[in-house]
Design an enzyme around this catalytic site. Structure first.
Site, short mmCIF file in Angstrom:
data_model
loop_
_atom_site.label_atom_id
_atom_site.label_comp_id
_atom_site.label_asym_id
_atom_site.label_seq_id
_atom_site.Cartn_x
_atom_site.Cartn_y
_atom_site.Cartn_z
N ASP A 157 11.33 34.48 45.08
CA ASP A 157 10.04 33.91 45.46
C ASP A 157 10.18 32.39 45.52
O ASP A 157 10.78 31.78 44.63
CB ASP A 157 8.95 34.30 44.47
CG ASP A 157 7.57 33.86 44.92
OD1 ASP A 157 6.96 34.61 45.72
OD2 ASP A 157 7.12 32.78 44.51
N ASP A 167 6.04 27.98 57.95
CA ASP A 167 6.84 28.97 58.69
C ASP A 167 8.25 28.43 58.95
O ASP A 167 9.23 29.17 58.86
CB ASP A 167 6.16 29.29 60.02
CG ASP A 167 4.88 30.10 59.82
OD1 ASP A 167 4.68 30.63 58.71
OD2 ASP A 167 4.09 30.21 60.79
N GLU A 223 6.03 34.75 50.80
CA GLU A 223 7.26 34.02 50.54
C GLU A 223 8.19 34.80 49.62
O GLU A 223 9.09 34.23 49.00
CB GLU A 223 6.94 32.66 49.92
CG GLU A 223 6.23 32.72 48.58
CD GLU A 223 4.72 32.79 48.71
OE1 GLU A 223 4.04 32.49 47.73
OE2 GLU A 223 4.23 33.12 49.80
N ASN A 280 2.12 24.64 52.59
CA ASN A 280 1.12 25.00 53.59
C ASN A 280 -0.09 24.07 53.53
O ASN A 280 -0.63 23.66 54.56
CB ASN A 280 0.67 26.45 53.40
CG ASN A 280 1.72 27.44 53.89
OD1 ASN A 280 2.51 27.14 54.77
ND2 ASN A 280 1.73 28.64 53.30
N HIS A 307 0.56 25.35 58.10
CA HIS A 307 1.25 26.64 58.13
C HIS A 307 2.48 26.64 59.04
O HIS A 307 3.44 27.36 58.77
CB HIS A 307 0.27 27.74 58.57
CG HIS A 307 -0.74 28.08 57.53
ND1 HIS A 307 -0.46 28.88 56.45
CD2 HIS A 307 -2.04 27.68 57.36
CE1 HIS A 307 -1.53 29.01 55.67
NE2 HIS A 307 -2.51 28.27 56.22
#
Length: 524
Positions: A391, A408, A434, A399, A404
């Site tokens: 994680d 990404d 994630e 973000n 975002h």
């Protein structure tokens, strides 16, 4: 006059014979009596001599008459036998005419030297529609059959050439107009006829009605052209081949060039290359099994395989065909289509079905499937298996701070870094957000911890792109579980690694935590 003369010949012969007999008899009587009187003066002796002379005359004349009658009877019997033979020949000739000429299924007619009809059989009547009594001893049939003046003149000239014995015709085709106005096509064989004196007496013509044959031929040619057009415009290649180890092509459509790169004549009869040589060995074996099964079940077959074109490019094709009997051997007929585009699309769709659309690593469903397969294999071969649950730390802040799109970008780059840093037998997947999972087949706890620590340091030491040239430093927390120490099922291993990952986050993030052993692992 000849007939009258012929009738009186027996009478003259009879009169001649009677006259000769009377003359001989008179001479015999006259001279024999004279000689007898001179040689035998004695009356008594003379009387006996004349008696013997008369008896001799009767015997001689009886013998002559006997021989004459015998000769006549033999001649009569010969004439009678000849007459019977002639009558038999006439009867057989009539039968021949009735059975061969009249009942023939071909048109037979005879013309005299002036082109008039003297023989017109039943087939001529049936084909032309004109009965015998209308055409006999007349040349009107020329105008009836050939109403076009130029056409009639051309054909009549050809007939006159035959009457002049200037050759004969074989397979000469003309169109006639029948009595009911229909047109028929006939093929003629004709030659001249001579009488006993060797003079040309006329000609004989035999005609075969070929209207239906020519119509069938024209229909067949039209269908062949139509089939050829269809075959040439079919996508792919239509074929007819032998059922042998080379798949020897007997015929192929023009689509062969576009499909294989080879001209049809290079492939037919293995002139340059056999079709089997275009197929890889495994493909040939698969095709053979498929075709054998289809032939055994008397059903068509369908199969997909790859071939190598003349230019060396490999393409995927789909073949549909079936076995048929042809010229005493089993042959295959079918069509081969290029399905490379479809195969490429299928692969893309398959990739989409198994890959995460953002990062390109395996998606959760595919990763779960692979995990279950690897667990089953590990159980079967008594091997270990490690699972890393990863994680990204503080990913929400990226973000929030950068958007975002930047998040990404970081996920794509980081997941790509992880995928590039593991073995080819290892699998990397995204479970959502994630969170990522790495499957490490045949790896124990120590090796798994070493790999997890290496990956943690690699991500920490590699700035991740935010886009527009900016980067950010990321850290990851990793939980490690191992089969069978932390569970013998996919759910158990995932749950153990997930709990270990949360423990790593609770301990301060950016670290690796091994899941605690199960009670069974503590007490083996």
């Amino acid at each position: 006059m000849e007939k009258i003369k012929g009738r009186h010949t027996p009478l003259r012969r009879s009169l001649w014979i009677v006259g000769t007999y009377l003359l001989v008899g008179w001479l015999w009587i006259t001279f024999s009596d004279y000689l007898a009187q001179r040689w035998f003066p004695d009356p008594e002796t003379l009387s006996r001599v004349q008696t013997y002379k008369g008896a001799l005359f009767v015997l001689v004349t009886a013998l002559v008459l006997f021989l004459s009658l015998l000769r006549q009877f033999i001649s009569d019997r010969t004439l009678l036998s000849l007459n019977v033979h002639q009558q038999e020949e006439i009867r057989e000739l009539n039968q021949f005419r009735e059975s061969v000429i009249e009942r023939a299924n071909v048109w037979i007619n005879v013309l005299d030297s002036k082109g008039r009809v003297v023989l017109w059989n039943k087939a001529a009547e049936d084909i032309s529609g004109y009965p015998r009594e209308e055409v006999m001893d007349s040349d009107d049939i020329w105008q009836w059959l050939y109403p076009d003046e130029e056409d009639r003149a051309r054909i009549r000239e050809r007939a006159d050439e035959i009457l002049r014995d200037e050759g004969e015709v074989v397979g000469y085709e003309t169109w006639i107009t029948t009595r009911d106005g229909h047109e028929r096509q006939l093929s003629w064989n004709s030659r001249s006829l001579r009488n006993n004196a060797g003079e040309i007496a006329g000609s004989i013509a035999i005609g075969q009605d070929i209207t239906d044959i020519r119509n069938a031929e024209n229909t067949l040619r039209w269908r062949e052209r139509q089939l050829s057009t269809i075959m040439d415009n079919l996508p792919g290649m239509a074929y007819r081949c032998r059922y042998d180890e080379f798949w020897t092509m007997l015929s192929v459509s023009n689509g062969c060039l576009e499909l294989t790169g080879y001209e049809p004549d290079e492939l037919v009869n293995n002139s340059l290359v056999s079709y089997a040589e275009l197929i890889d060995e495994a493909g040939n074996e698969t095709i053979l099994r498929t075709v054998e099964s289809a032939i055994g079940n008397a059903e068509p077959f369908s199969i997909e395989y790859s071939i190598t074109r003349k230019d060396g490019r490999k393409i995927w094709v789909w073949e549909r065909g079936r076995g048929v009997e042809g010229e005493g051997e089993l042959v295959l007929e079918g069509i081969v289509l290029d399905i490379s585009d479809r195969k490429e699309l299928e692969e893309e769709l398959s990739e989409l079905a198994t890959r995460d659309s953002l990062t390109g690593v395996l998606n959760r469903r595919e990763m779960t499937r692979i995990l279950e397969e690897e667990i089953a294999r590990a159980k079967r071969y008594d091997r270990e298996l490690a699972l890393l649950w990863i994680d990204f730390d503080h990913f929400k802040a990226i973000n929030d701070d950068h958007g975002h799109a930047a998040g990404d970008s970081v996920l794509k780059a980081a997941s790509g870094l992880l995928a590039e840093s593991v073995r080819s037998v290892d699998s990397v997947g995204r479970f959502g957000g994630e969170e990522f999972v790495i499957l490490l087949p045949e790896m124990d706890r120590r090796e798994a911890l070493e790999t997890a620590e290496r990956l943690r340091r690699l991500v920490c030491d590699t700035p991740q792109p935010l886009g527009h040239g900016n980067t950010v430093t990321m850290t990851i927390s990793i939980g490690v579980s191992v089969f069978p120490d932390h569970g013998e099922g996919a759910d158990a291993l995932c749950a153990a690694a997930d709990r270990a990952m949360y423990q790593a986050k609770a301990d301060g993030r950016n670290q690796v935590v091994l899941a605690p052993l199960t009670e069974e692992a503590h007490n083996p």
